[in-house]
Write an enzyme that holds these catalytic residues in place. Structure first.
Site, PDB file in Angstrom:
ATOM      1  N   ILE A 155       0.832  -1.206   0.000  1.00  0.00           N
ATOM      2  CA  ILE A 155       0.000   0.000   0.000  1.00  0.00           C
ATOM      3  C   ILE A 155       0.863   1.251   0.000  1.00  0.00           C
ATOM      4  CG2 ILE A 155      -1.702   1.326   1.304  1.00  0.00           C
ATOM      5  CD1 ILE A 155      -2.726  -1.406   2.391  1.00  0.00           C
ATOM      6  N   THR A 233      -4.541   5.793   7.310  1.00  0.00           N
ATOM      7  CA  THR A 233      -5.489   4.769   6.851  1.00  0.00           C
ATOM      8  C   THR A 233      -4.980   3.382   7.222  1.00  0.00           C
ATOM      9  OG1 THR A 233      -4.394   4.713   4.679  1.00  0.00           O
ATOM     10  CG2 THR A 233      -6.326   6.134   4.886  1.00  0.00           C
ATOM     11  N   SER A 234      -4.093   3.309   8.188  1.00  0.00           N
ATOM     12  CA  SER A 234      -3.461   2.040   8.531  1.00  0.00           C
ATOM     13  C   SER A 234      -4.017   1.453   9.821  1.00  0.00           C
ATOM     14  CB  SER A 234      -1.942   2.217   8.625  1.00  0.00           C
ATOM     15  OG  SER A 234      -1.297   0.974   8.797  1.00  0.00           O
ATOM     16  N   ARG A 235      -3.548   1.903  10.979  1.00  0.00           N
ATOM     17  CA  ARG A 235      -4.011   1.434  12.282  1.00  0.00           C
ATOM     18  C   ARG A 235      -4.161   2.635  13.207  1.00  0.00           C
ATOM     19  NH1 ARG A 235      -5.021  -2.155   9.633  1.00  0.00           N
ATOM     20  NH2 ARG A 235      -4.387  -4.355   9.739  1.00  0.00           N
ATOM     21  N   ASP A 259      -8.991   7.319   8.776  1.00  0.00           N
ATOM     22  CA  ASP A 259      -9.975   6.278   8.487  1.00  0.00           C
ATOM     23  C   ASP A 259      -9.964   5.222   9.582  1.00  0.00           C
ATOM     24  OD1 ASP A 259     -11.900   5.015   6.641  1.00  0.00           O
ATOM     25  OD2 ASP A 259     -10.353   3.479   6.388  1.00  0.00           O
ATOM     26  N   GLU A 264     -11.680   2.688  18.104  1.00  0.00           N
ATOM     27  CA  GLU A 264     -12.782   2.569  17.144  1.00  0.00           C
ATOM     28  C   GLU A 264     -13.702   1.388  17.379  1.00  0.00           C
ATOM     29  OE1 GLU A 264     -11.451   0.150  13.265  1.00  0.00           O
ATOM     30  OE2 GLU A 264     -10.299   1.993  13.524  1.00  0.00           O
ATOM     31  N   HIS A 296     -13.350   3.576   8.740  1.00  0.00           N
ATOM     32  CA  HIS A 296     -12.599   2.381   8.355  1.00  0.00           C
ATOM     33  C   HIS A 296     -13.142   1.791   7.055  1.00  0.00           C
ATOM     34  CE1 HIS A 296      -9.806  -0.754  10.356  1.00  0.00           C
ATOM     35  NE2 HIS A 296      -9.776  -0.928   9.050  1.00  0.00           N
ATOM     36  N   GLN A 297     -13.202   2.629   6.038  1.00  0.00           N
ATOM     37  CA  GLN A 297     -13.766   2.200   4.769  1.00  0.00           C
ATOM     38  C   GLN A 297     -12.745   2.154   3.635  1.00  0.00           C
ATOM     39  OE1 GLN A 297     -16.392   5.940   4.243  1.00  0.00           O
ATOM     40  NE2 GLN A 297     -15.936   5.390   2.122  1.00  0.00           N
ATOM     41  N   ALA A 298     -11.470   2.399   3.937  1.00  0.00           N
ATOM     42  CA  ALA A 298     -10.472   2.445   2.867  1.00  0.00           C
ATOM     43  C   ALA A 298     -10.421   1.134   2.085  1.00  0.00           C
ATOM     44  CB  ALA A 298      -9.099   2.771   3.441  1.00  0.00           C
ATOM     45  N   PHE A 299     -10.649   0.016   2.760  1.00  0.00           N
ATOM     46  CA  PHE A 299     -10.598  -1.294   2.102  1.00  0.00           C
ATOM     47  C   PHE A 299     -11.856  -1.599   1.301  1.00  0.00           C
ATOM     48  CE2 PHE A 299     -13.448  -2.196   5.498  1.00  0.00           C
ATOM     49  CZ  PHE A 299     -14.165  -3.324   5.115  1.00  0.00           C
TER      50      PHE A 299
END
Length: 340
Positions: A155, A233-235, A259, A264, A296-299
């Site tokens: 990524i 956008t990782s952790r 994200d 969360e 958390h929608q990047a994936f």
């Protein structure tokens, strides 16, 4: 295999039912998150399928093992929420999806970056209210800026390449394994402190380990030039959120797009629009005009969901057949994975 899938949403069910090999397994789709109170629901299942916010601590794994579970299938790449020592002690295998769609997360990262630095998210809200004024929406060009990329696995490498070759940024990177292909296009590897001190934009793409936890914290932000834009956008645990809030208040951070969020688990993937947020930290973040939070929608693309389902079920098939799990297997040797 009989597989108990926790934290199931309608899109999970659709993607798994459509995946190759689904008919060979009996999948029990469960809406609750995996936790000490819900773990008994998996009794009789040889495998459980868990997501990023499921609890895979020692007590949960012990309950699962007592119910006959021998395999933990993670439908994600990260495994920081799994007690690997307990899994090994209990004789449970743990398999993940090492790479499902790096393009999905990389493209979303760039999208967040552009939205934040150009105020696109704010402009959208304004125009819906009939406000077409430009005051307060002044952005800056990415071209010619210095971008820092922490983690250049699949990524991070895509993000770094896009910033360097696509936008003409000077890219500084850090990874335990520098990528020669990125160095060939001008990406310079250095240490995180140097990156923090020079970057106009900082984006995070590394796994959450004891070494990377709060890699962005008060000391890191104190090194930054005023106005740094931070993308995560990782952790969630990579960023000390309270330190980020202080940096936003002082102007040291000029923008934050996230994200993921350290706390969360009780928020993301749920509709809380009719409730009062009990989390004061996220509530405070949402008051800043230069903060962009997504859940958390990047994936979350059709391609990624399909790949996650296909790889997860392939992991189950290989385990049932007594075949090696290969790169999908999570062991103590995998505790220091290449940055994502």
């Amino acid at each position: 295999m009989r597989i108990a899938m926790f934290s199931t949403k309608p899109y999970d069910r659709r993607s798994f039912e459509a995946a190759p090999g689904a008919a060979a397994h009996e999948i029990l789709f469960l809406e609750p998150r995996l936790a000490p109170l819900t773990a008994p629901l998996a009794a009789g299942a040889e495998a459980v399928c868990a997501f990023v916010n499921d609890d895979l601590s020692a007590p949960v794994l012990e309950t699962l093992a007592a119910g006959g579970t021998k395999l933990v299938l993670l439908r994600c790449a990260g495994f920081n929420h799994v007690d690997l020592a307990a899994a090994e002690r209990l004789g449970m295998a743990v398999a993940r999806v090492p790479a499902y769609s790096p393009h999905a997360v990389a493209e979303f990262t760039i999208g967040l970056m552009l939205s934040l630095v150009r105020g696109i998210h704010r402009a959208y809200q304004r125009t819906r209210d009939g406000n077409f004024a430009l005051e307060g929406l002044l952005g800056f060009d990415l071209h010619g800026k210095t971008a820092g990329v922490i983690g250049t696995g699949k990524i991070g490498a895509l993000v770094a390449r896009t910033l360097a070759a696509g936008f003409g940024c000077r890219v500084l990177a850090h990874d335990v394994h520098p990528d020669p292909a990125l160095e060939a296009i001008g990406v310079v590897y250095t240490d995180p402190r140097s990156i923090a001190a020079q970057a106009d934009i900082l984006t995070l793409h590394c796994p959450l380990t004891p070494e990377t936890r709060h890699v962005v914290r008060a000391e890191t932000l104190a090194l930054a030039r005023p106005g740094l834009v931070l993308i995560n956008t990782s952790r969630g645990g990579l960023v000390d959120t309270e330190a980020a809030i202080e940096a936003l208040k002082s102007g040291r951070l000029g923008g934050l797009a996230m994200d993921v969020y350290e706390q969360e688990a009780d928020l993301f993937f749920e509709d809380l629009s009719n409730e009062i947020l009990a989390d004061d930290v996220i509530a405070r973040l949402l008051t800043f005009p230069n903060v962009l939070v997504t859940g958390h929608q990047a994936f979350f693309t059709a391609e990624a969901l399909g790949a996650i389902a296909e790889v997860t079920l392939a992991n189950a098939r290989r385990f049932a057949a007594g075949e090696p799990l290969g790169a999908a297997e999570v062991t103590f040797a995998a505790n220091a994975p290449r940055h994502g």
